[in-house]
Design an enzyme around this catalytic site. Structure first.
Site, short mmCIF file in Angstrom:
data_model
loop_
_atom_site.label_atom_id
_atom_site.label_comp_id
_atom_site.label_asym_id
_atom_site.label_seq_id
_atom_site.Cartn_x
_atom_site.Cartn_y
_atom_site.Cartn_z
N MET A 30 0.83 -1.20 0.00
CA MET A 30 0.00 0.00 0.00
C MET A 30 0.87 1.26 0.00
SD MET A 30 -3.45 -0.91 1.97
CE MET A 30 -2.89 -0.69 3.64
N LEU A 33 6.63 3.15 1.51
CA LEU A 33 7.53 2.00 1.61
C LEU A 33 8.68 2.21 2.59
CD1 LEU A 33 7.78 0.95 -2.16
CD2 LEU A 33 6.11 0.26 -0.42
N GLY A 36 11.13 -2.93 5.26
CA GLY A 36 10.35 -4.17 5.32
C GLY A 36 9.83 -4.55 3.93
N HIS A 37 9.26 -3.57 3.25
CA HIS A 37 8.77 -3.82 1.88
C HIS A 37 9.94 -4.19 0.96
CE1 HIS A 37 5.64 -0.80 3.31
NE2 HIS A 37 4.87 -1.81 2.94
N GLY A 149 4.79 -10.42 4.07
CA GLY A 149 5.56 -10.21 5.31
C GLY A 149 4.93 -10.94 6.49
N ASP A 152 2.46 -9.33 9.13
CA ASP A 152 1.00 -9.49 9.08
C ASP A 152 0.70 -10.98 9.08
OD1 ASP A 152 -0.01 -6.59 8.59
OD2 ASP A 152 1.68 -6.83 7.27
N SER A 189 6.76 -0.23 9.85
CA SER A 189 5.36 -0.17 9.39
C SER A 189 5.13 1.21 8.80
CB SER A 189 4.42 -0.38 10.58
OG SER A 189 3.12 0.04 10.25
N ARG A 191 2.60 2.84 9.13
CA ARG A 191 1.90 3.62 10.16
C ARG A 191 2.85 4.28 11.15
NH1 ARG A 191 -1.82 -0.34 8.89
NH2 ARG A 191 -3.90 0.48 8.47
P1 AMP Z 1 1.47 -3.00 3.46
O1 AMP Z 1 2.03 -1.96 2.55
O2 AMP Z 1 1.47 -2.61 4.89
O3 AMP Z 1 0.13 -3.52 2.97
O4 AMP Z 1 2.46 -4.23 3.39
C1 AMP Z 1 2.80 -4.84 2.18
C2 AMP Z 1 3.57 -6.09 2.46
O5 AMP Z 1 4.76 -5.76 3.17
C3 AMP Z 1 2.79 -7.09 3.33
O6 AMP Z 1 3.04 -8.40 2.86
C4 AMP Z 1 3.39 -6.85 4.68
O7 AMP Z 1 3.28 -7.96 5.55
C5 AMP Z 1 4.84 -6.56 4.33
N1 AMP Z 1 5.50 -5.83 5.42
C6 AMP Z 1 5.06 -4.71 6.04
N2 AMP Z 1 5.90 -4.36 7.03
C7 AMP Z 1 6.89 -5.30 7.05
C8 AMP Z 1 8.05 -5.49 7.85
N3 AMP Z 1 8.38 -4.67 8.83
N4 AMP Z 1 8.83 -6.56 7.57
C9 AMP Z 1 8.51 -7.41 6.57
N5 AMP Z 1 7.44 -7.27 5.78
C10 AMP Z 1 6.63 -6.23 6.01
#
Ligand code: AMP
Length: 284
Positions: A30, A33, A36-37, A149, A152, A189, A191
């Site tokens: 989403m 970035l 983690g992403h 990741g 989640d 995150s 957030r």
């Molecule tokens: P999001 O943008 O929050 O929807 O996350 C997109 C992907 O990145 C999802 O598969 C999340 O689980 C993964 N993700 C988010 N934060 C992390 C993190 N700190 N470490 C590893 N993967 C992550």
């Protein structure tokens, strides 16, 4: 990096790769970035010949409209980070591209108890929204590998179920990537961008609590462990705790006491300021 804003343009590239039997790795995000992403993108680069990432703030997965409205958007830096990581294609669709029939005309999935517990319980409809967007994206990107990741944890299980429901288990392999953390342990995150410096420091109590559970689950009752962690969160700036629990790592059913044969995961969701943070840790 090629940037595709429409599925028509994306399909033109994807069809070319499919004809050449090029393996495609997919990283849905989403945006906003962080490392983690990028860990997911790097894992995809290792496993697949072409890496596609998407950035789409999915309106149907937000149970709280203000969380959706305040979701951070940092598209210029996102593009730079993806280019630097060697991502091949960025899919950047509009809501109309993903939801042809509109966001109120969506599919319902049988997620069973998975949407009644933990995130499902506290974020009504969230996982239905996740499944809708992921199914649509997967149909467009047609990847061999889907990178998710572990941050989640429950979402990984829900998407695994979606893959089974769609009967795609022989086509798409799910790859779970370990959570990337700040030096102080705070799980990265999008957030976190909404936290003050003070809140970011306080938020490390989540990681500390997960570690505390991991270090003590063999010696203390789970009830006492969880009560101690609740108090620690409340003493460190968290004002609302949705859950702190120890679950079976395969089913996410609550585990009440230690049993060496059960693989367990501790999970936390709590609010600091206006921001809801989640994290988890495998215990054994
Ligand atoms: P999001 O943008 O929050 O929807 O996350 C997109 C992907 O990145 C999802 O598969 C999340 O689980 C993964 N993700 C988010 N934060 C992390 C993190 N700190 N470490 C590893 N993967 C992550």
């Amino acid at each position: 990096m090629i940037i595709c804003k429409t599925k028509t343009l994306l399909s033109a590239f994807i069809n070319k790769y499919l004809k050449q039997h090029t393996t495609i790795g997919f990283v849905p995000t989403m945006g906003a970035l962080h490392e983690g992403h990028i860990a997911l993108v790097k894992e995809s680069k290792r496993k697949s010949e072409i890496t596609v990432a998407s950035i789409f703030v999915n309106p149907t997965q937000f149970n709280d409209i203000s969380d959706f409205e305040k979701y951070p958007i940092t598209i210029e830096t996102d593009i730079e980070l993806l280019e630097k990581a060697g991502c091949d294609i960025l899919f950047l669709p509009s809501v109309q591209e993903i939801y042809e029939k509109g966001i109120h005309n969506v599919k319902h999935y049988d997620l069973d108890y998975l949407e009644e517990i933990l995130e499902g319980k506290y974020r009504k409809g969230h996982f239905q929204g996740v499944c809708n967007v992921v199914e649509n994206l997967l149909k467009m990107v047609q990847p061999n590998y889907l990178f998710l990741g572990q941050k989640d944890y429950q979402q990984c299980m829900v998407i695994n179920r979606l893959i089974q429901l769609m009967n795609w288990q022989d086509i798409i392999s799910l790859i779970y990537v370990p959570t990337v953390r700040e030096n102080n342990g705070l799980a990265m995150s999008s957030r976190n961008k909404r936290l003050t410096e003070n809140e970011k420091d306080n938020a490390t109590i989540i990681f500390k609590s997960l570690n505390y559970i991991k270090e003590n689950y063999m010696h203390q009752s789970f009830h006492n462990l969880i009560e101690t962690c609740k108090q620690n969160l409340l003493n460190n700036g968290f004002h609302k705790i949705d859950y702190i629990c120890i679950c079976n790592a395969n089913s996410l059913q609550i585990v009440d006491s230690y049993n060496e044969n059960t693989k367990m995961v501790a999970l936390i969701a709590a609010f600091i300021g206006e921001v809801r943070l989640i994290d988890n840790m495998l215990l054994n």
